[in-house]
Write an enzyme that holds these catalytic residues in place. Structure first.
Site, mmCIF file in Angstrom:
data_model
loop_
_atom_site.group_PDB
_atom_site.id
_atom_site.type_symbol
_atom_site.label_atom_id
_atom_site.label_comp_id
_atom_site.label_asym_id
_atom_site.label_seq_id
_atom_site.Cartn_x
_atom_site.Cartn_y
_atom_site.Cartn_z
ATOM 1 N N HIS A 1 6.376 2.892 -0.598
ATOM 2 C CA HIS A 1 6.786 3.579 0.397
ATOM 3 C C HIS A 1 8.487 3.269 0.534
ATOM 4 C CE1 HIS A 1 2.280 4.235 1.969
ATOM 5 N NE2 HIS A 1 2.589 2.394 1.582
ATOM 6 N N ARG B 1 6.954 5.952 5.088
ATOM 7 C CA ARG B 1 6.988 4.654 5.348
ATOM 8 C C ARG B 1 5.246 5.118 6.163
ATOM 9 N NH1 ARG B 1 8.973 0.172 8.541
ATOM 10 N NH2 ARG B 1 11.218 0.447 8.178
ATOM 11 N N ALA B 2 3.864 4.461 5.360
ATOM 12 C CA ALA B 2 2.455 4.684 6.198
ATOM 13 C C ALA B 2 3.092 4.571 7.154
ATOM 14 C CB ALA B 2 1.854 4.125 5.052
ATOM 15 N N HIS C 1 -5.057 -0.710 -1.583
ATOM 16 C CA HIS C 1 -4.858 -1.908 -1.008
ATOM 17 C C HIS C 1 -6.542 -3.368 -1.521
ATOM 18 C CE1 HIS C 1 -3.706 0.179 2.730
ATOM 19 N NE2 HIS C 1 -2.479 -0.431 1.895
ATOM 20 N N GLU D 1 2.666 -1.912 -3.075
ATOM 21 C CA GLU D 1 2.779 -1.554 -1.644
ATOM 22 C C GLU D 1 4.912 -2.167 -1.784
ATOM 23 O OE1 GLU D 1 0.783 -1.597 1.442
ATOM 24 O OE2 GLU D 1 0.705 0.085 2.129
HETATM 25 ZN ZN LIG Z 1 0.540 1.996 1.661
#
Ligand SMILES: [Zn+2]
Length: 345
Positions: A8, A73-74, A225, A286
């Site tokens: 990100h 950016r999540a 994740h 990530e």
């Molecule tokens: Zn993420």
């Protein structure tokens, strides 16, 4: 070649934050006259270069990875803020910024878009922005938020026909989606510590009891994740699937569900690679993201996940080549037009 499928832009130029702060304030006040103008944004190429070269690019070089599949950016997507028009403008700005990064560093980054989702708004309304990003900006996928409410899980499950028109657009464009929530406004959940993993786990359970992939045999979804709690509780999920007349999990996920490697310790990666078929695992870190800093027990960054893959005892070199590159190329078919292998892994 090593492809990191989950990065990100978390080091954005500061004026982006100024814009979003003003946009959020205007949205919360329901005062459209207070909205900042897009033309007011000041983000120079030099500023973008500096932010990337000191962070994501530096880490790519230090760790020996080659290409990052890169998205806004999540936690900043903030689909719960404002209405659909606010979400659209914010998504377009963030996606255009990712496009600028990818244009400056075409060998190192390729784009994945944020979608202009908004609570209660049909996902089909996000199809146009996906199409713009794929066709005009050369993006290869999207981050699809299963919970635009920001922590209240009140959307229909991902298997509901509510989402189907969006999946149809994904199939048409030949792009996958990473199932990725945004910032959490439910005080019961920490964003990256609980909300993210809860959503990952929830998505998997929805998918394995559904006929979604009968309806969309080529639909590809990545659960980030490491799949949340899924690998650790594989037996529970497998038992539930079998008890509900479903096939083995390996069969269910085969061509459609993939897990990334954003798991920040060796035993976790060992478990993931022991339990989930190698064909369904994509390398990811990530970075720079959820967990920053050095693990005092190892002396290396928590999110330096390449080290864990390299040391996972059950993996052969051929398995690692799949996780590092080949699987990503299968899941993101549009990579082939952009990225060429620099060296075999
Ligand atoms: Zn993420």
């Amino acid at each position: 070649m090593i492809i990191d499928c989950h990065g990100h832009y978390t080091t954005e130029p500061k004026d982006l934050h100024r814009f979003r702060k003003e946009q959020t304030a205007a949205a919360n006040a329901k005062d459209k006259t207070a909205l900042p103008s897009r033309a007011s944004l000041k983000m120079s190429d030099d500023e973008i270069r500096e932010s990337i070269e000191q962070n994501q690019l530096k880490l790519q070089r230090e760790r020996g990875t080659d290409l990052t599949i890169f998205s806004p950016r999540a936690s900043g997507m903030g689909h719960h803020i404002g209405d659909e028009s606010i979400s659209l403008e914010w998504s377009q700005i963030c996606n255009d910024l990712i496009h600028r990064v990818c244009a400056l560093y075409p060998k190192n980054f390729i784009g994945v878009c944020q979608l202009p989702q908004s609570p209660g708004v049909p996902p089909k309304n996000s199809a146009a922005e996906l199409e713009r990003c794929v066709k005009e900006l050369g993006f290869v996928g999207c981050n699809l938020n299963p919970d635009p409410s920001g922590g209240y899980f009140n959307s229909p499950p991902l298997t509901d026909k509510w989402w189907y028109p969006f999946y149809e657009k994904m199939i048409e464009l030949d792009v996958p989606a990473m199932i990725h929530v945004s910032g959490c406004c439910n005080p019961a959940m920490h964003t990256t510590g609980s909300y993210y993993l809860n959503a990952d786990t929830m998505a998997f359970m929805q998918l394995i009891l559904s006929d979604l992939f009968k309806d969309f045999p080529t639909l590809k979804l990545i659960i980030p994740h490491g799949g949340g709690a899924v690998p650790f509780h594989w037996g529970r999920f497998r038992g539930l699937a079998l008890n509900n007349g479903r096939p083995e999990l390996d069969e269910i996920i085969k061509n459609n569900i993939f897990f990334d490697t954003c798991v920040y310790h060796q035993p976790g990666i060992n478990l993931l690679t022991d339990v989930v078929p190698v064909e369904n695992i994509l390398f990811a870190s990530e970075m720079v993201g959820a967990v920053k800093g050095v693990d005092p027990k190892t002396g290396f960054n928590f999110d330096d996940t390449k080290r864990y893959i390299e040391k996972a005892p059950r993996l052969s070199d051929a398995d690692r080549a799949k996780i590092f590159e080949a699987n990503a190329r299968r899941v993101y078919p549009r990579l082939k037009t952009k990225a060429t292998a620099k060296a075999a892994v």
